[in-house]
Design a protein around this motif. Sequence first.
Motif, PDB file in Angstrom:
ATOM      1  N   LEU A 182     -53.753 -33.619  16.585  1.00  0.00           N
ATOM      2  CA  LEU A 182     -53.835 -32.956  15.283  1.00  0.00           C
ATOM      3  C   LEU A 182     -52.446 -32.743  14.668  1.00  0.00           C
ATOM      4  CD1 LEU A 182     -56.306 -30.284  14.142  1.00  0.00           C
ATOM      5  CD2 LEU A 182     -53.915 -30.109  13.504  1.00  0.00           C
ATOM      6  N   PRO A 183     -51.486 -32.147  15.364  1.00  0.00           N
ATOM      7  CA  PRO A 183     -50.169 -31.963  14.729  1.00  0.00           C
ATOM      8  C   PRO A 183     -49.298 -33.220  14.749  1.00  0.00           C
ATOM      9  CG  PRO A 183     -50.180 -30.938  16.883  1.00  0.00           C
ATOM     10  CD  PRO A 183     -51.580 -31.423  16.632  1.00  0.00           C
ATOM     11  N   SER A 184     -49.589 -34.173  15.615  1.00  0.00           N
ATOM     12  CA  SER A 184     -48.686 -35.317  15.783  1.00  0.00           C
ATOM     13  C   SER A 184     -49.189 -36.622  15.161  1.00  0.00           C
ATOM     14  CB  SER A 184     -48.423 -35.552  17.275  1.00  0.00           C
ATOM     15  OG  SER A 184     -49.624 -35.926  17.929  1.00  0.00           O
ATOM     16  N   GLY A 185     -50.465 -36.711  14.879  1.00  0.00           N
ATOM     17  CA  GLY A 185     -51.038 -37.969  14.407  1.00  0.00           C
ATOM     18  C   GLY A 185     -50.438 -38.487  13.118  1.00  0.00           C
ATOM     19  N   GLY A 186     -50.075 -37.600  12.217  1.00  0.00           N
ATOM     20  CA  GLY A 186     -49.446 -38.035  10.975  1.00  0.00           C
ATOM     21  C   GLY A 186     -48.082 -38.655  11.214  1.00  0.00           C
ATOM     22  N   PHE A 187     -47.361 -38.145  12.204  1.00  0.00           N
ATOM     23  CA  PHE A 187     -46.064 -38.732  12.537  1.00  0.00           C
ATOM     24  C   PHE A 187     -46.257 -40.113  13.159  1.00  0.00           C
ATOM     25  CE2 PHE A 187     -45.247 -34.138  12.479  1.00  0.00           C
ATOM     26  CZ  PHE A 187     -44.249 -34.108  11.522  1.00  0.00           C
ATOM     27  N   SER A 241     -46.036 -34.178   8.029  1.00  0.00           N
ATOM     28  CA  SER A 241     -46.129 -35.617   8.325  1.00  0.00           C
ATOM     29  C   SER A 241     -46.792 -36.370   7.178  1.00  0.00           C
ATOM     30  CB  SER A 241     -46.880 -35.854   9.636  1.00  0.00           C
ATOM     31  OG  SER A 241     -48.258 -35.546   9.511  1.00  0.00           O
ATOM     32  N   TRP A 242     -47.780 -35.762   6.546  1.00  0.00           N
ATOM     33  CA  TRP A 242     -48.454 -36.414   5.413  1.00  0.00           C
ATOM     34  C   TRP A 242     -47.506 -36.531   4.222  1.00  0.00           C
ATOM     35  CZ3 TRP A 242     -54.111 -34.148   5.200  1.00  0.00           C
ATOM     36  CH2 TRP A 242     -54.793 -34.547   6.349  1.00  0.00           C
ATOM     37  N   ILE A 243     -46.701 -35.507   4.001  1.00  0.00           N
ATOM     38  CA  ILE A 243     -45.701 -35.575   2.922  1.00  0.00           C
ATOM     39  C   ILE A 243     -44.705 -36.695   3.212  1.00  0.00           C
ATOM     40  CG2 ILE A 243     -43.738 -34.347   1.876  1.00  0.00           C
ATOM     41  CD1 ILE A 243     -45.460 -31.745   2.262  1.00  0.00           C
ATOM     42  N   MET A 244     -44.254 -36.778   4.450  1.00  0.00           N
ATOM     43  CA  MET A 244     -43.328 -37.847   4.832  1.00  0.00           C
ATOM     44  C   MET A 244     -43.968 -39.219   4.643  1.00  0.00           C
ATOM     45  SD  MET A 244     -41.640 -36.128   8.240  1.00  0.00           S
ATOM     46  CE  MET A 244     -40.612 -37.537   8.642  1.00  0.00           C
ATOM     47  N   LEU A 245     -45.225 -39.339   5.009  1.00  0.00           N
ATOM     48  CA  LEU A 245     -45.938 -40.609   4.848  1.00  0.00           C
ATOM     49  C   LEU A 245     -46.075 -40.964   3.369  1.00  0.00           C
ATOM     50  CD1 LEU A 245     -47.386 -42.873   6.390  1.00  0.00           C
ATOM     51  CD2 LEU A 245     -49.478 -41.522   6.232  1.00  0.00           C
ATOM     52  N   ARG A 296     -44.097 -40.029   0.926  1.00  0.00           N
ATOM     53  CA  ARG A 296     -42.769 -40.404   0.436  1.00  0.00           C
ATOM     54  C   ARG A 296     -42.396 -41.812   0.890  1.00  0.00           C
ATOM     55  NH1 ARG A 296     -39.362 -34.773   1.066  1.00  0.00           N
ATOM     56  NH2 ARG A 296     -40.334 -33.757  -0.723  1.00  0.00           N
ATOM     57  N   LYS A 297     -42.739 -42.135   2.113  1.00  0.00           N
ATOM     58  CA  LYS A 297     -42.462 -43.479   2.627  1.00  0.00           C
ATOM     59  C   LYS A 297     -43.221 -44.517   1.803  1.00  0.00           C
ATOM     60  CE  LYS A 297     -42.744 -46.279   6.804  1.00  0.00           C
ATOM     61  NZ  LYS A 297     -43.112 -46.300   8.225  1.00  0.00           N
ATOM     62  N   ARG A 298     -44.472 -44.246   1.520  1.00  0.00           N
ATOM     63  CA  ARG A 298     -45.266 -45.173   0.702  1.00  0.00           C
ATOM     64  C   ARG A 298     -44.709 -45.259  -0.706  1.00  0.00           C
ATOM     65  NH1 ARG A 298     -51.541 -44.083   2.532  1.00  0.00           N
ATOM     66  NH2 ARG A 298     -51.316 -45.069   4.573  1.00  0.00           N
ATOM     67  N   GLN A 299     -44.271 -44.135  -1.239  1.00  0.00           N
ATOM     68  CA  GLN A 299     -43.705 -44.106  -2.586  1.00  0.00           C
ATOM     69  C   GLN A 299     -42.428 -44.948  -2.645  1.00  0.00           C
ATOM     70  OE1 GLN A 299     -42.311 -40.254  -3.955  1.00  0.00           O
ATOM     71  NE2 GLN A 299     -43.268 -40.646  -5.947  1.00  0.00           N
ATOM     72  N   ARG A 300     -41.576 -44.823  -1.637  1.00  0.00           N
ATOM     73  CA  ARG A 300     -40.341 -45.615  -1.582  1.00  0.00           C
ATOM     74  C   ARG A 300     -40.659 -47.095  -1.497  1.00  0.00           C
ATOM     75  NH1 ARG A 300     -38.575 -41.497   1.883  1.00  0.00           N
ATOM     76  NH2 ARG A 300     -38.998 -42.786   3.702  1.00  0.00           N
TER      77      ARG A 300
END
Length: 121
Positions: free
Chosen positions: A20-25, A106-110, A112-116
């Motif tokens: 749950l806390p790590s899957g997004g990473f 992690s979702w925010i990071m994901l 942003r990565k997709r946005q970049r």
Amino acid sequence: MRSATVGLTVGAHLAYLAYLPSGGFLALRWPRSIALHIPVVLWGIGVVVFELPCPLTELEQRLRMRAGMDLLPESGFIDRYVDGKFYPEQRTGAAQALAFCAAGVSWIMLARKRQRRGHAR
């Protein structure tokens, strides 16, 4: 044999709680895995916020009963296996909040990565 299935259920439950806390990473490396992480987080929110029953806890209770083992306490899986072992006793709410915050970060990071990636094309 029946006690082994209880052990497998406990293992699956602990894996869920770790994912749950790590899957997004993990999805930062393997983006398609977000398709699994989203329902995991949503179900976790349902269990915590709306007090939905946890199917893994219910399965463990049934397996324990069939195996003639002591049942989980009424407070459930978390109090039996996690509280006071993976975080300080009586801090379940704080641990849950941190887990959901980690998933959110992690979702925010994901995103942003997709946005970049979108701007790079």
